[in-house]
Design a protein around this motif. Sequence first.
Motif, PDB file in Angstrom:
ATOM      1  N   GLN A 208     -40.636 -24.698  68.788  1.00 50.83           N
ATOM      2  CA  GLN A 208     -41.948 -24.200  69.257  1.00 50.83           C
ATOM      3  C   GLN A 208     -42.307 -22.788  68.592  1.00 50.83           C
ATOM      4  OE1 GLN A 208     -40.434 -26.154  71.776  1.00 50.83           O
ATOM      5  NE2 GLN A 208     -41.616 -27.797  71.314  1.00 50.83           N
ATOM      6  N   LEU A 209     -43.269 -22.483  68.355  1.00 53.58           N
ATOM      7  CA  LEU A 209     -43.766 -21.279  67.909  1.00 53.58           C
ATOM      8  C   LEU A 209     -44.478 -20.455  69.028  1.00 53.58           C
ATOM      9  CD1 LEU A 209     -44.406 -21.951  64.242  1.00 53.58           C
ATOM     10  CD2 LEU A 209     -42.422 -20.666  64.946  1.00 53.58           C
ATOM     11  N   LEU A 210     -44.178 -19.147  69.270  1.00 55.82           N
ATOM     12  CA  LEU A 210     -44.898 -18.275  70.378  1.00 55.82           C
ATOM     13  C   LEU A 210     -45.741 -17.517  69.936  1.00 55.82           C
ATOM     14  CD1 LEU A 210     -45.237 -17.583  73.497  1.00 55.82           C
ATOM     15  CD2 LEU A 210     -43.217 -16.103  72.897  1.00 55.82           C
ATOM     16  N   LEU A 211     -47.280 -17.717  70.312  1.00 55.63           N
ATOM     17  CA  LEU A 211     -48.026 -16.548  70.110  1.00 55.63           C
ATOM     18  C   LEU A 211     -48.545 -15.821  71.204  1.00 55.63           C
ATOM     19  CD1 LEU A 211     -49.940 -15.654  67.536  1.00 55.63           C
ATOM     20  CD2 LEU A 211     -51.628 -17.280  68.537  1.00 55.63           C
ATOM     21  N   ILE A 212     -48.397 -14.609  71.269  1.00 54.43           N
ATOM     22  CA  ILE A 212     -48.763 -13.687  72.626  1.00 54.43           C
ATOM     23  C   ILE A 212     -50.071 -13.162  72.062  1.00 54.43           C
ATOM     24  CG2 ILE A 212     -48.099 -11.857  73.902  1.00 54.43           C
ATOM     25  CD1 ILE A 212     -46.362 -14.091  74.316  1.00 54.43           C
ATOM     26  N   THR A 213     -51.068 -13.323  73.066  1.00 55.18           N
ATOM     27  CA  THR A 213     -52.410 -12.554  72.720  1.00 55.18           C
ATOM     28  C   THR A 213     -52.912 -11.894  73.863  1.00 55.18           C
ATOM     29  OG1 THR A 213     -53.944 -14.511  72.886  1.00 55.18           O
ATOM     30  CG2 THR A 213     -53.135 -14.088  70.768  1.00 55.18           C
ATOM     31  N   GLY A 214     -53.685 -11.043  73.947  1.00 55.83           N
ATOM     32  CA  GLY A 214     -54.202 -10.381  75.171  1.00 55.83           C
ATOM     33  C   GLY A 214     -55.526 -10.738  75.535  1.00 55.83           C
ATOM     34  N   ASP A 215     -56.416  -9.381  75.771  1.00 53.55           N
ATOM     35  CA  ASP A 215     -57.692  -9.936  76.603  1.00 53.55           C
ATOM     36  C   ASP A 215     -58.824  -9.957  75.345  1.00 53.55           C
ATOM     37  OD1 ASP A 215     -57.968  -7.300  76.052  1.00 53.55           O
ATOM     38  OD2 ASP A 215     -57.881  -6.657  78.071  1.00 53.55           O
ATOM     39  N   GLY A 216     -58.463 -10.018  74.079  1.00 55.98           N
ATOM     40  CA  GLY A 216     -59.588 -10.036  73.244  1.00 55.98           C
ATOM     41  C   GLY A 216     -59.929 -11.407  72.796  1.00 55.98           C
ATOM     42  N   VAL A 217     -61.409 -11.663  72.827  1.00 54.72           N
ATOM     43  CA  VAL A 217     -61.818 -12.897  72.529  1.00 54.72           C
ATOM     44  C   VAL A 217     -61.695 -13.137  71.055  1.00 54.72           C
ATOM     45  CG1 VAL A 217     -62.963 -13.163  74.547  1.00 54.72           C
ATOM     46  CG2 VAL A 217     -64.185 -12.230  72.599  1.00 54.72           C
ATOM     47  N   GLY A 218     -61.959 -12.219  70.168  1.00 59.10           N
ATOM     48  CA  GLY A 218     -62.003 -12.356  68.746  1.00 59.10           C
ATOM     49  C   GLY A 218     -60.706 -12.532  68.162  1.00 59.10           C
ATOM     50  N   CYS A 219     -59.650 -12.542  68.877  1.00 59.37           N
ATOM     51  CA  CYS A 219     -58.019 -12.426  68.200  1.00 59.37           C
ATOM     52  C   CYS A 219     -57.960 -13.765  67.458  1.00 59.37           C
ATOM     53  CB  CYS A 219     -57.115 -12.537  69.326  1.00 59.37           C
ATOM     54  SG  CYS A 219     -55.445 -12.394  68.484  1.00 59.37           S
ATOM     55  N   ALA A 220     -57.659 -13.548  66.011  1.00 60.75           N
ATOM     56  CA  ALA A 220     -57.113 -14.536  65.340  1.00 60.75           C
ATOM     57  C   ALA A 220     -56.340 -14.195  64.152  1.00 60.75           C
ATOM     58  CB  ALA A 220     -58.411 -15.203  64.510  1.00 60.75           C
ATOM     59  N   THR A 221     -55.134 -13.597  64.641  1.00 62.82           N
ATOM     60  CA  THR A 221     -54.139 -12.794  63.803  1.00 62.82           C
ATOM     61  C   THR A 221     -53.754 -13.795  62.707  1.00 62.82           C
ATOM     62  OG1 THR A 221     -51.806 -11.944  64.015  1.00 62.82           O
ATOM     63  CG2 THR A 221     -52.257 -13.440  65.737  1.00 62.82           C
ATOM     64  N   GLY A 222     -53.355 -12.954  61.578  1.00 62.48           N
ATOM     65  CA  GLY A 222     -52.792 -13.768  60.310  1.00 62.48           C
ATOM     66  C   GLY A 222     -51.321 -14.572  60.819  1.00 62.48           C
ATOM     67  N   LYS A 223     -50.645 -14.073  61.954  1.00 61.41           N
ATOM     68  CA  LYS A 223     -49.584 -14.746  62.062  1.00 61.41           C
ATOM     69  C   LYS A 223     -49.974 -16.217  62.623  1.00 61.41           C
ATOM     70  CE  LYS A 223     -47.353 -12.386  65.149  1.00 61.41           C
ATOM     71  NZ  LYS A 223     -46.906 -11.724  66.433  1.00 61.41           N
ATOM     72  N   LEU A 224     -50.879 -16.401  63.257  1.00 60.27           N
ATOM     73  CA  LEU A 224     -51.248 -17.846  63.590  1.00 60.27           C
ATOM     74  C   LEU A 224     -51.329 -18.756  62.588  1.00 60.27           C
ATOM     75  CD1 LEU A 224     -52.517 -19.984  65.810  1.00 60.27           C
ATOM     76  CD2 LEU A 224     -54.764 -18.942  65.153  1.00 60.27           C
ATOM     77  N   PHE A 225     -51.798 -18.408  61.466  1.00 61.56           N
ATOM     78  CA  PHE A 225     -52.017 -19.310  60.270  1.00 61.56           C
ATOM     79  C   PHE A 225     -50.869 -19.748  59.688  1.00 61.56           C
ATOM     80  CE2 PHE A 225     -55.937 -17.075  61.069  1.00 61.56           C
ATOM     81  CZ  PHE A 225     -56.928 -18.260  61.322  1.00 61.56           C
ATOM     82  N   GLU A 226     -49.865 -18.691  59.499  1.00 61.71           N
ATOM     83  CA  GLU A 226     -48.389 -19.022  58.960  1.00 61.71           C
ATOM     84  C   GLU A 226     -47.821 -19.905  60.050  1.00 61.71           C
ATOM     85  OE1 GLU A 226     -46.519 -15.034  58.649  1.00 61.71           O
ATOM     86  OE2 GLU A 226     -47.460 -14.950  56.859  1.00 61.71           O
ATOM     87  N   TYR A 227     -48.060 -19.676  61.383  1.00 59.22           N
ATOM     88  CA  TYR A 227     -47.611 -20.852  62.457  1.00 59.22           C
ATOM     89  C   TYR A 227     -48.123 -22.155  62.035  1.00 59.22           C
ATOM     90  CZ  TYR A 227     -45.574 -17.299  65.595  1.00 59.22           C
ATOM     91  OH  TYR A 227     -44.995 -16.287  66.311  1.00 59.22           O
ATOM     92  N   LEU A 228     -49.418 -22.146  61.815  1.00 60.49           N
ATOM     93  CA  LEU A 228     -50.238 -23.605  61.436  1.00 60.49           C
ATOM     94  C   LEU A 228     -49.158 -23.963  60.254  1.00 60.49           C
ATOM     95  CD1 LEU A 228     -53.765 -22.849  62.001  1.00 60.49           C
ATOM     96  CD2 LEU A 228     -52.315 -23.688  63.453  1.00 60.49           C
ATOM     97  N   ALA A 229     -49.081 -23.413  59.173  1.00 57.29           N
ATOM     98  CA  ALA A 229     -48.522 -24.074  58.051  1.00 57.29           C
ATOM     99  C   ALA A 229     -47.227 -24.421  58.167  1.00 57.29           C
ATOM    100  CB  ALA A 229     -48.630 -22.894  56.811  1.00 57.29           C
TER     101      ALA A 229
END
Length: 446
Positions: A348-369
């Motif tokens: 599994q890959l862990l993504l930690i985000t806070g209280d920003g509703v616009g969060c779409a960090t580049g890390k997420l897309f590397e996780y997807l791939a």
Amino acid sequence: MRKCDPNRAGQGWQAEDFMVKKINLFVFATHHSTNNIASQRFKGLLKYLDFQKYRVFIFARDGGPDLGAAMMAAGSDITVMNLRGRCVGNESSVSSSIVSLLSAFVAEVPFLTAATDRLIGRHSDIWLVNALTAADALCRERLADGEACIAVGTYSPIDALIAARSLAAKHRIPCLQDFRDGLTFETLGRQGKLSALLRQWVETRVVASSQLVTTVSRALVSDFERRYPGKQVRLMPNGYDPADFSMQDDASHAAAAQLMAQHVPAGKRVIGHFGRIGTSDHSRISTLECFVRSMNASHQARQHAHALFIGELAPVERTIISQLSCTYSTVDAVPRPVALDVMKHCNQLLLITGDGVGCATGKLFEYLAAGPDVICFSGVTNEASHILSETGAGITILIADEVTAAGTLDRIFSTSPGISAIRRIGAYSKVEQVRQFDRWLSGMVA
């Protein structure tokens, strides 16, 4: 690879370089030559452009040993100039910050500053001035040859947006402003009323001068459309570059395998986190604490999971992680190809985000791939949550739902894991994104 002196930009180019009239992109992207995740937004996208149609000049900084050189990427028509100088922020002097900020309101300021520096024989320590000096000469040359030019600014920092606006204003060319983060919407910069007011003023100026605004999340698109009626605003997620995952070398594979063998106990199911956590968004600290409490409350996680953190961690983050009841390990930053390979070794890959509703960090897309399912712990339902849901690539656990988190983790870390759902991630590939990007650019010069 070709190198030249950026101070002579526009003087030493060979005629054969410009035989075909093209659309010239002047891209101000300070992170481009770094290993920062921010650099991947345009680094992966631009290389897939049709170079029979486009020529790209990128004005960056922090390029390591080649700082100050201009480099032509092999097999493309992309020239990267790594220019010296400071940007607005803690590293910059008050006087240089004033010059950069004033340039957002008076486009001639950086060019007048450059002229003054030349007159007195001084080398500027302002990145904005150095980048525009190089871009100005090249843009004049391309326009004189009858070619189309587009200025592209990429936030952050704000200096890149201001540079694009200044070049566009001087030469009356189209301008695209790209917001990787929100400048005034969920800002990540210095707090305080004066800083907030300056950001709003700068944002208003750079958006007003643009023909197109692009940004990473639906929430940010809606915010721009609401505050700037009539302005064209388009969604361009960070995305992933498929070449990053298909061209890894044997050395990276070996280093990744060695890292896993050294840091992960045999038989454990690995949940991996990559990169920084709360450096740019302190609200993620509370989310990290929730993750640790939830893991400790899960019998299956305590027994079967190993948490692997790769990248820079703040002391407070290390303290929180040390409270995990399952096995865990922390590893300092590793080369990006190695990190991408390690991602594929995780369960599994862990993504930690806070209280920003616009969060779409580049890390997420590397996780997807990379392939493994993603577990996103978050303070709110945000852009990352929507993307995981629509692609079938993972789940989101909200810190407000902590009472149910342990049960979810029990299912995830059971000894008989289920079959992963079919992923629908193609729309986030740079290869797909560049087609839309090309349509936008073509429309700007039509």
